[in-house]
Write an enzyme that holds these catalytic residues in place. Structure first.
Site, PDB file in Angstrom:
ATOM      1  CG  HIS A   1      -3.887  -3.092   3.043  1.00 39.13           C
ATOM      2  ND1 HIS A   1      -2.814  -2.749   3.843  1.00 39.13           N
ATOM      3  CD2 HIS A   1      -4.435  -1.931   2.639  1.00 39.13           C
ATOM      4  CE1 HIS A   1      -2.716  -1.428   3.921  1.00 39.13           C
ATOM      5  NE2 HIS A   1      -3.687  -0.903   3.197  1.00 39.13           N
TER       6      HIS A   1
ATOM      7  CB  CYS B   1      -1.006  -0.044   1.155  1.00 34.98           C
ATOM      8  SG  CYS B   1      -2.349   1.150   0.915  1.00 34.98           S
TER       9      CYS B   1
ATOM     10  CD  GLU C   1      -1.692  -5.666   5.430  1.00 37.93           C
ATOM     11  OE1 GLU C   1      -1.341  -5.875   4.254  1.00 37.93           O
ATOM     12  OE2 GLU C   1      -2.272  -4.610   5.788  1.00 37.93           O
TER      13      GLU C   1
END
Ligand code: MN
Length: 244
Positions: A219, A113, A221
């Protein structure tokens, strides 16, 4: 074989009261994703003097540039358009240094990001300061459920065949989450585009002559726990860090 140590850039946390008790923070999903990928996570403070930052850097086997606020346009030679959010030049300086060192020293790097934007600026690229007001016919790059780390899809991206990103997550159409109002504008030296949204916004970049320098605008994660194909990004980082 020892576990590769993966640095994750921390961010200043402005919630401390009084502000004299100021905090650094990191989203827990970054830490968890590194564990799931097989690495040992460590958080790198965003404010630290350069020689000490370098000492930390030299202990790392891999690096994640994490998400957060906007990069000051000072670092890419443009005027502030007045649409910026959470600018922090001290954090910018720290992360731009880390990105330049990782590029120069071939340290495995995953840029997430804001991280892909830091990587681009570190390589001399520029940014779109505000997608909704500056890009015509842009799709929504905000996650559909406001205020929550949405693990699921906001839009699709087209991943370029033959790229390292494609080797990790597959070429062609990929569903991603999205929580950004800025994006890469001109691509920095030595970087190539590896994914775009349907509106043309750059969503992936990498350095082809680097062993592992992968940037994504979404994102991963927060999806790593539930989606094995997304976890591949972290496994790939850790594998590269292992053979560093
Ligand atoms: Mn997006």
């Amino acid at each position: 074989m020892s576990l590769p140590v993966i640095g994750i850039t921390g961010r200043p946390d402005r919630s401390a009261r009084p502000p004299s008790l100021s905090l650094f923070a990191i989203g827990q999903p970054y830490v968890r994703a590194v564990e799931l990928g097989g690495g040992a996570p460590v958080v790198v403070p965003p404010y630290v003097e350069e020689t000490r930052l370098r000492a930390i850097f030299e202990h790392l086997d891999g690096l994640i540039l994490s998400g957060g606020g906007d990069i000051s346009p000072v670092f890419y030679g443009e005027e502030n358009d007045g649409l910026l959010w959470l600018v922090d030049e001290r954090r910018d300086r720290t992360e731009i240094l880390l990105a330049r060192w990782a590029l120069a020293d071939k340290l495995p790097l995953l840029a997430i990001c804001r991280g892909i934007q830091v990587l681009n600026v570190a390589a001399g690229g520029t940014l779109v300061q505000d997608i909704p007001t500056q890009v015509t016919n842009a799709v929504s790059h905000s996650s559909p459920v406001a205020g929550r780390p949405v693990p699921k899809v906001a839009h699709t991206v087209e991943v370029t065949a033959g790229s390292r990103l494609a080797a990790l997550v597959g070429a062609g159409e990929l569903d991603v989450n999205s929580a950004h109002h800025q994006a890469v504008k001109t691509v920095g030296a030595g970087l190539s585009t590896t994914a775009r949204a349907t509106d043309g916004i750059i969503e992936g970049m990498e350095a082809p002559d680097h062993p592992f320098c992968v940037g994504v605008q979404w994102h991963p994660e927060v999806m790593a726990e539930s989606y094995p194909e997304v976890r591949r990004l972290f496994e790939g980082l850790v594998e590269a860090a292992q053979s560093k």
